[in-house]
Design an enzyme around this catalytic site. Sequence first.
Site, PDB file in Angstrom:
ATOM      1  N   GLU A 190      57.295  44.376  41.643  1.00 57.26           N
ATOM      2  CA  GLU A 190      57.688  44.823  42.976  1.00 57.26           C
ATOM      3  C   GLU A 190      59.105  45.389  42.946  1.00 57.26           C
ATOM      4  O   GLU A 190      60.040  44.713  42.490  1.00 57.26           O
ATOM      5  CB  GLU A 190      57.643  43.668  43.975  1.00 57.26           C
ATOM      6  CG  GLU A 190      56.250  43.176  44.304  1.00 57.26           C
ATOM      7  CD  GLU A 190      56.259  42.026  45.304  1.00 57.26           C
ATOM      8  OE1 GLU A 190      55.178  41.697  45.805  1.00 57.26           O
ATOM      9  OE2 GLU A 190      57.343  41.463  45.584  1.00 57.26           O
ATOM     10  N   CYS A 191      59.276  46.596  43.425  1.00 57.33           N
ATOM     11  CA  CYS A 191      60.573  47.243  43.594  1.00 57.33           C
ATOM     12  C   CYS A 191      61.375  47.222  42.292  1.00 57.33           C
ATOM     13  O   CYS A 191      61.094  47.998  41.389  1.00 57.33           O
ATOM     14  CB  CYS A 191      61.327  46.600  44.750  1.00 57.33           C
ATOM     15  SG  CYS A 191      62.574  47.697  45.477  1.00 57.33           S
ATOM     16  N   GLY A 192      62.360  46.333  42.135  1.00 53.26           N
ATOM     17  CA  GLY A 192      63.100  46.272  40.883  1.00 53.26           C
ATOM     18  C   GLY A 192      62.200  45.965  39.708  1.00 53.26           C
ATOM     19  O   GLY A 192      62.384  46.498  38.603  1.00 53.26           O
TER      20      GLY A 192
ATOM     21  N   THR B 113      54.804  48.520  42.592  1.00 55.92           N
ATOM     22  CA  THR B 113      54.887  48.969  43.975  1.00 55.92           C
ATOM     23  C   THR B 113      56.306  48.808  44.494  1.00 55.92           C
ATOM     24  O   THR B 113      57.083  47.990  43.994  1.00 55.92           O
ATOM     25  CB  THR B 113      53.930  48.150  44.861  1.00 55.92           C
ATOM     26  OG1 THR B 113      54.090  48.534  46.227  1.00 55.92           O
ATOM     27  CG2 THR B 113      54.210  46.651  44.748  1.00 55.92           C
TER      28      THR B 113
END
Length: 487
Positions: free
Chosen positions: A362-364, A466
Amino acid sequence: MIPSLLLAGASSNAGKTVTMAALLCALQARGFAVRPAKTGPDYIDAAWHTALCGAASANLDTWMAAGGPPDARPLSSRALRARLAGVRERLAEDCGGEALLLVEGAMGLFDGAAGPDGGGDGSSARLASLCDMPVVLLINVRGMGQSAAALAEGFFRFRPSWMKQRRLKFLGVICTHVGSERHAALLRDAFAPLERHHGIPLLGCLPRAGAPDIASRHLGLVQAQEAAGALDRDALGRWLEEHVRLDEILRRLGLPARVKKKDGASVPLKSTTRTRRRGPVVAIARDEAFSFLYADLPPLLRRLGAEVRFFSPLRERLPACDGLYLPGGYPELFGAELAANTELRKELRRAVREDALPVHGECGGYLYLMRRLRRSDGTEIPFCDVLPLEAALRERRVALGYRAACVRPGWLPDTEGAPLWLRGHEFHYAELLTPIAPEEALWQSYDAAGQCLGPEGCRHGRVSGTWLHAYPQGALTFWRAWLRLLR
């Protein structure tokens, strides 16, 4: 359920973070077992709470906890209250004495997701209304005199349509950024009629001069553990005691002014989960580079039958596991260290390509799974190369907001029937440089108003990434389906 108190601001920059930190320190000095929480999808303040009091800080969000499509019929108050209680229960501990749930609000008290009925979802007011939490209103009175009392009375009287017949229980008001003792005296005189008419007192005046210096949290340049360790907690607690009527707050909550500290560690509540056979092992990245982890996700995964193991991509090799989860964080700030751990990246590529290890970022964590990340100065950070993507950091924020997502077919097992929805939020400065084919997207993304934002995320084999941070209570069916990939 233990007593609770919500610190809410009349606006952003009302002094919530400093007041929360000082109140945590003051209450612990008086012997209370404080359990912290944060309204909304905020990882940084929650990390501060944990660092200051040593107890995991829950994120309580009424919009994300509801789950489902963004335009779904709202959950009943009872159902939503039960979901929020589930978050608290997963983090609960038997304190063996007087305890208090102290919640830090977000933005202004009534600020939340937009809606035709005046909003309310995601706001601190909605949380307080659902969970019967008393509210202390913080007002930044810089450049303001008697008008602060008028502003406070507007908050006391305001009742949006979503509240119907319910009213918020205001415990009192704390004025922050007070300029002088003369300024404080003026405020006390202005608020005196409000206490007579509404029974809501001015509980304190926190001065600008002498306020604790809490290091900048922008982009996590200062980690919560590091910054909290540098604070003089005794001085922070004394500062609040000097300027706030803490005895009055505790009296209004029905709590004693001081309790005897209990010796020994607290004992976790007994789990009602049945004993299971060994479930799949989920390795979760957790260190300075990957710190955006909702505190109730590990206990949720355990409740769903998984075994959780933590490891540090900065320092360790890939642990033995059936699946890997990489939460958000700041991999761009630790690019050199992450790139230097070549053994981990090799092991991850091998596990993905030879063993089809399920991985979700997720993200990072999404960035870390890509080939490389380009910084704003043009330099590049090599990452794991298990997703055929590249991204670049931008000076301005690329996305911010609540998100609902509907999982696209062909990815997760047993999801070909009814649509699988989850809720979370998005916040990032990085932007993809590589186009993603529609069939490789994870889900269709929507904002809180129901506007379709298009396909989002990427999957390559059993590796998925994502920008969306999934809220555990609003994504329970997603995590249950993802765990099936591990079996």
